[in-house]
Design a protein around this motif. Structure first.
Motif, short mmCIF file in Angstrom:
data_model
loop_
_atom_site.label_atom_id
_atom_site.label_comp_id
_atom_site.label_asym_id
_atom_site.label_seq_id
_atom_site.Cartn_x
_atom_site.Cartn_y
_atom_site.Cartn_z
N SER A 1 16.51 -8.39 -8.84
CA SER A 1 15.53 -7.33 -8.59
C SER A 1 14.11 -7.84 -8.76
CB SER A 1 15.75 -6.16 -9.57
OG SER A 1 17.02 -5.59 -9.40
N LEU A 2 13.21 -7.22 -8.06
CA LEU A 2 11.77 -7.43 -8.22
C LEU A 2 11.07 -6.10 -8.02
CD1 LEU A 2 10.89 -10.68 -6.18
CD2 LEU A 2 10.73 -10.39 -8.67
N ARG A 3 9.91 -5.97 -8.66
CA ARG A 3 9.08 -4.79 -8.40
C ARG A 3 7.72 -5.26 -7.93
NH1 ARG A 3 6.90 0.36 -11.95
NH2 ARG A 3 5.52 -1.20 -12.89
N LEU A 4 7.37 -4.87 -6.74
CA LEU A 4 6.05 -5.16 -6.19
C LEU A 4 5.09 -4.02 -6.55
CD1 LEU A 4 6.95 -6.44 -2.62
CD2 LEU A 4 6.86 -7.70 -4.77
N SER A 5 3.86 -4.41 -6.78
CA SER A 5 2.83 -3.44 -7.10
C SER A 5 1.66 -3.64 -6.15
CB SER A 5 2.36 -3.64 -8.55
OG SER A 5 1.32 -2.75 -8.87
N CYS A 6 1.02 -2.55 -5.80
CA CYS A 6 -0.16 -2.60 -4.94
C CYS A 6 -1.25 -1.77 -5.60
CB CYS A 6 0.17 -2.06 -3.56
SG CYS A 6 -1.24 -1.90 -2.44
N ALA A 7 -2.36 -2.42 -5.90
CA ALA A 7 -3.51 -1.74 -6.49
C ALA A 7 -4.51 -1.43 -5.40
CB ALA A 7 -4.14 -2.61 -7.57
N ALA A 8 -4.90 -0.17 -5.33
CA ALA A 8 -5.82 0.26 -4.28
C ALA A 8 -7.16 0.65 -4.89
CB ALA A 8 -5.24 1.45 -3.53
N SER A 9 -8.22 0.26 -4.24
CA SER A 9 -9.55 0.66 -4.68
C SER A 9 -10.02 1.83 -3.81
CB SER A 9 -10.53 -0.51 -4.54
OG SER A 9 -10.66 -0.87 -3.19
N GLY A 10 -11.01 2.53 -4.29
CA GLY A 10 -11.54 3.64 -3.52
C GLY A 10 -11.08 4.98 -4.07
N ARG A 11 -11.89 5.99 -3.85
CA ARG A 11 -11.63 7.30 -4.42
C ARG A 11 -10.67 8.13 -3.57
NH1 ARG A 11 -17.79 9.12 -6.15
NH2 ARG A 11 -18.20 7.36 -7.53
N THR A 12 -10.35 7.64 -2.37
CA THR A 12 -9.55 8.45 -1.46
C THR A 12 -8.10 8.00 -1.39
OG1 THR A 12 -10.22 7.05 0.39
CG2 THR A 12 -11.56 9.02 -0.05
N PHE A 13 -7.64 7.27 -2.41
CA PHE A 13 -6.28 6.74 -2.40
C PHE A 13 -5.26 7.83 -2.13
CE2 PHE A 13 -2.74 4.15 -3.47
CZ PHE A 13 -1.91 4.89 -4.28
#
Length: 124
Positions: free
Chosen positions: A17-29
């Motif tokens: 197993s793996l868990r990918l993460s995505c960090a988003a910038s901006g106020r409209t996520f």
């Protein structure tokens, strides 16, 4: 405009197993649907999973047939993150995985913004 940064890729044995993460910038996520795509060597980029934008407490998720039942997409609007939990990994899951933001069209994500990608390698 959204900026997306993936993490969590790596090398894992088949069945792992793996868990990918995505960090988003901006106020409209929360106003974007989010998703994951992947691209294996010599192949076109393909849709993997998507999750609808914030709609109260209800989110809808969509998956490619090849990952249904093994992968789970989720999002954390408070922390501007989207995740892809990948279980029972197979060698054919080996690819660069891309996070994307956009809108849901025909049960897939129509992307507007892309991350830079993270490599996932599954050994047999």
């Amino acid at each position: 405009q959204a900026q997306l940064v993936e993490s969590g890729g790596g090398l894992v044995q088949a069945g792992g197993s793996l868990r990918l993460s995505c960090a988003a910038s901006g106020r409209t996520f929360s106003s974007y649907a989010m998703g994951w795509f992947r691209q294996a060597p010599g192949k076109e980029r393909e849709f993997v999973a998507a999750i609808s934008r914030s709609g109260g407490s209800i989110y809808y998720s969509y998956y490619a047939e090849s990952v249904k039942g093994r992968f789970t997409i989720s999002r954390d609007n408070a922390n501007n993150r989207v995740y892809l939990q990948m279980n029972s990994l197979k060698p054919e899951d080996t690819a660069v995985y891309y996070c994307a933001a956009g809108e849901i069209v025909n049960r897939e994500l129509l992307p507007r913004y892309w991350g830079q990608g993270t490599q996932v390698t599954v050994s047999s």
